[in-house]
Write a protein that holds these residues in place. Structure first.
Motif, short mmCIF file in Angstrom:
data_model
loop_
_atom_site.label_atom_id
_atom_site.label_comp_id
_atom_site.label_asym_id
_atom_site.label_seq_id
_atom_site.Cartn_x
_atom_site.Cartn_y
_atom_site.Cartn_z
N ARG A 165 0.86 -1.18 0.00
CA ARG A 165 0.00 0.00 0.00
C ARG A 165 0.90 1.23 0.00
NH1 ARG A 165 -4.99 1.14 -0.94
NH2 ARG A 165 -5.70 -0.64 0.23
N LEU A 166 0.59 2.19 -0.85
CA LEU A 166 1.32 3.45 -0.88
C LEU A 166 0.61 4.46 0.01
CD1 LEU A 166 1.87 3.65 -4.74
CD2 LEU A 166 3.62 3.17 -3.02
N ARG A 167 1.41 5.34 0.61
CA ARG A 167 0.86 6.43 1.42
C ARG A 167 1.35 7.74 0.85
NH1 ARG A 167 -2.85 4.58 5.32
NH2 ARG A 167 -2.29 2.42 5.70
N ASP A 168 0.45 8.74 0.80
CA ASP A 168 0.86 10.04 0.30
C ASP A 168 1.54 10.84 1.41
OD1 ASP A 168 -1.18 11.02 1.93
OD2 ASP A 168 -2.50 11.56 0.28
N HIS A 169 1.86 12.11 1.15
CA HIS A 169 2.60 12.92 2.13
C HIS A 169 1.79 13.18 3.40
CE1 HIS A 169 0.33 15.84 -0.28
NE2 HIS A 169 0.37 16.62 0.77
N ASN A 170 0.48 13.00 3.38
CA ASN A 170 -0.36 13.14 4.58
C ASN A 170 -0.57 11.82 5.32
OD1 ASN A 170 -0.81 15.91 4.16
ND2 ASN A 170 -2.46 15.46 2.72
N GLY A 171 -0.02 10.73 4.77
CA GLY A 171 -0.21 9.42 5.38
C GLY A 171 -1.47 8.71 4.93
N GLU A 172 -2.18 9.30 3.97
CA GLU A 172 -3.41 8.71 3.45
C GLU A 172 -3.09 7.62 2.43
OE1 GLU A 172 -6.58 9.63 4.40
OE2 GLU A 172 -5.63 10.96 5.87
N ARG A 173 -3.95 6.62 2.34
CA ARG A 173 -3.79 5.57 1.33
C ARG A 173 -3.85 6.17 -0.06
NH1 ARG A 173 -7.69 0.66 3.35
NH2 ARG A 173 -6.52 0.20 5.25
N ASN A 174 -2.92 5.73 -0.90
CA ASN A 174 -2.90 6.29 -2.25
C ASN A 174 -2.38 5.27 -3.26
OD1 ASN A 174 -3.37 8.18 -4.20
ND2 ASN A 174 -1.44 9.25 -3.89
N GLY A 175 -3.06 4.16 -3.39
CA GLY A 175 -2.71 3.17 -4.39
C GLY A 175 -1.85 2.04 -3.87
N ILE A 176 -1.44 1.20 -4.80
CA ILE A 176 -0.68 -0.01 -4.49
C ILE A 176 0.44 -0.13 -5.52
CG2 ILE A 176 -0.79 -2.55 -4.48
CD1 ILE A 176 -3.72 -2.24 -3.55
N VAL A 177 1.58 -0.66 -5.09
CA VAL A 177 2.67 -0.96 -6.01
C VAL A 177 2.96 -2.46 -5.91
CG1 VAL A 177 4.54 -0.43 -4.39
CG2 VAL A 177 4.94 -0.25 -6.84
N ASN A 178 3.16 -3.10 -7.06
CA ASN A 178 3.43 -4.54 -7.14
C ASN A 178 4.87 -4.75 -7.61
OD1 ASN A 178 0.60 -5.35 -6.66
ND2 ASN A 178 0.27 -4.37 -8.63
N ILE A 179 5.61 -5.57 -6.86
CA ILE A 179 7.02 -5.80 -7.18
C ILE A 179 7.37 -7.27 -7.01
CG2 ILE A 179 7.72 -3.47 -6.46
CD1 ILE A 179 8.87 -4.77 -3.90
N SER A 180 8.53 -7.64 -7.52
CA SER A 180 9.14 -8.91 -7.17
C SER A 180 10.56 -8.61 -6.71
CB SER A 180 9.13 -9.90 -8.34
OG SER A 180 10.00 -9.48 -9.35
N VAL A 181 11.04 -9.40 -5.75
CA VAL A 181 12.37 -9.19 -5.18
C VAL A 181 13.10 -10.51 -5.10
CG1 VAL A 181 13.69 -8.36 -3.18
CG2 VAL A 181 11.52 -7.29 -3.75
N ARG A 182 14.36 -10.49 -5.50
CA ARG A 182 15.23 -11.66 -5.37
C ARG A 182 16.59 -11.17 -4.88
NH1 ARG A 182 15.39 -16.52 -8.74
NH2 ARG A 182 14.00 -15.40 -10.14
#
Length: 168
Positions: A112-129
């Motif tokens: 979950r992404l948070r904006d500069h006010n701490g409000e929910r603002n979308g989602i980012v999907n990643i993979s990590v290795r």
């Protein structure tokens, strides 16, 4: 090349969901900045036509200091006034290092992404290795140890050796 004070990560920034700029869906020009420490960051190319659901599918290779506890993902968009941060996610390193899976395991994660006010603002999907260093080849047969022989070859060995298991 990473030193013993860091490990190398392959982070694939896959996509974003429901990204907004001042509560309005973004139209274009979104990109992601990945930071592992104040001196080490990489960024994706801009998605020029994905709108508030951008797709990057871009692999970034970054060094992660051994002492790091978080990596930071910042989703930004280019506006007429410059680059604006849409949302930020702080990802604990413990989400993909340690535990019961091999170090080179490919993790698919969404945050979950948070904006500069701490409000929910979308989602980012990643993979990590975590990239495992490639050492010089040293298989048992190249070392002159026949396959099927235990570690203590030539001594009385009754099927001994090292066994590695992963709890299921």
């Amino acid at each position: 090349m990473a030193s013993t004070l860091s490990r190398t990560l392959e982070i694939t920034v896959i996509s974003g969901e429901d990204l907004r700029n001042d509560r309005r869906p973004i139209k274009k020009n979104a990109f992601v900045v990945v930071r592992t420490d104040p001196y080490n960051s990489r960024r994706t190319d801009m998605d020029t036509d994905g709108g508030s659901y951008p797709k990057w599918n871009e692999k970034l290779v970054v060094d992660l200091p051994m002492h790091a506890q978080f990596i930071t993902l910042e989703v930004q968009c280019k506006t007429s006034l410059g680059d604006k941060t849409v949302g930020t996610a702080r990802i604990p390193v413990s989400d993909f290092v340690g535990g019961y899976v091999p170090e080179s395991y490919l993790h698919f994660l969404s945050y979950r992404l948070r904006d500069h006010n701490g409000e929910r603002n979308g989602i980012v999907n990643i993979s990590v290795r975590v990239k495992v260093p490639e050492y010089a080849s040293c298989s048992r047969t190249e070392l002159g140890i026949p396959m099927g022989m235990g570690v203590a070859w030539g001594q009385r060995n009754f099927g001994g050796g090292i066994v590695t298991g992963v709890p299921v």
